[in-house]
Enzyme design. Sequence first.
Site, short mmCIF file in Angstrom:
data_model
loop_
_atom_site.label_atom_id
_atom_site.label_comp_id
_atom_site.label_asym_id
_atom_site.label_seq_id
_atom_site.Cartn_x
_atom_site.Cartn_y
_atom_site.Cartn_z
N SER A 15 -45.81 -18.50 9.87
CA SER A 15 -45.22 -17.45 9.04
C SER A 15 -45.04 -16.17 9.85
CB SER A 15 -46.14 -17.20 7.84
OG SER A 15 -45.61 -16.21 7.01
N ARG A 38 -48.13 -8.65 7.24
CA ARG A 38 -48.88 -9.12 6.07
C ARG A 38 -48.17 -8.75 4.77
NH1 ARG A 38 -53.03 -12.03 5.76
NH2 ARG A 38 -53.81 -12.54 7.81
N HIS A 41 -45.07 -11.04 4.44
CA HIS A 41 -45.60 -12.36 4.13
C HIS A 41 -45.98 -12.44 2.64
CE1 HIS A 41 -48.19 -15.92 4.79
NE2 HIS A 41 -49.19 -15.26 4.25
#
Lengths: 209, 209
Positions: A15, A38, A41
């Site tokens: 990812s 983050r 994501h």
Amino acid sequence: MIEFLTDPTAIESRSMDIIAPYLRDLNLSPQEIKVFSRIIHAAGDPDYASIIRLHPEAIRAGCAALKAGCHIFTDVEMVRTGINKRKLAEHGGEAHCLVADNEITRLAKTQGITRAMAAMRAFGRRLNGAVVAIGNAPTALFELLRLMEQQEIRPALIIGVPVGFVGAAEAKDLLIAKSPVPYITVIGNKGGSPIAAAAVNALLYMLDA
Amino acid sequence: MIEFLTDPTAIESRSMDIIAPYLRDLNLSPQEIKVFSRIIHAAGDPDYASIIRLHPEAIRAGCAALKAGCHIFTDVEMVRTGINKRKLAEHGGEAHCLVADNEITRLAKTQGITRAMAAMRAFGRRLNGAVVAIGNAPTALFELLRLMEQQEIRPALIIGVPVGFVGAAEAKDLLIAKSPVPYITVIGNKGGSPIAAAAVNALLYMLDA
């Protein structure tokens, strides 16, 4: 059935590889890349690359406070749930939320304000030196800005990413314009509990590095 | 400081007014509008208007099951946290999540799979007739599709909105292509716990109407 990755470490690594190209032209530090990645994501949305706003001292201030065992105060339970509380506890911190508290519910009803707003007011001076993570309610962020202005409350870091079409963009603009302390935010209507939790966890994972 | 709305009912009503124009050309029923609006509200992102996919029987099947007191099974704690559990309990239901369970953690580690996947497997036949709400882990949705195919598990409704860049779009495409039961999903990488909780809560609030 189709083949799919089932190893959590492999999934996360893949990812981050997919997200990397979206950040290439933004001139970010390695630590800033971690916060951006983050968040993107958590939202499944690369458009966040252009709307995240990191105060230049945000990562340093947040990491220092968390490393020293500061507590985290959230506007809603979903943010608290999303925070890695085991990792937080390793450094002495705890995550707090009052939005579901009976007394807060009563206060909010009596005063005709949101529960998230009443909860932020009730935290009061406990917010000094803490990390505040607001992922849902613009009113909680407005109230925090008022507490900073009128009572000189000074968190170590504000992660202010309330979401929605009524007040969220305005509250975040005001955070950027007026906050006397470092912040992490996203401009516009987007945001949410997973975004707030992702930012907190990005900082927590940096403490090990 | 600037003026802002502090009354929760006024905030929600204003938000729904702002979202309405984005839905005007989609030919939605009044109930479908409620599901779409709550999702867009939760994400602060009108782009969801074009990526939400509602099986034609989804609202009817979900409401009937919830009204009869069915339970809800979630992939992660954030989804469970976001569900209005007071409203769910009025009809006899409870929300369950096993992702933080110690035995599930052990199983996932032993088998090299995600905890969300191990948790879905552990629910097994309890998923029959239930509402399953997956807001985070593509692996949980893949596992649910496998359980439906290989063990004839039949939930009443699947709210499948896992998020991210590794498997999420594929899992949701497979849900649309293969699910033997009604679903609510969004195509592509977007999704998340607030989206799953918003869809559940939209159905729960319909039960009163």
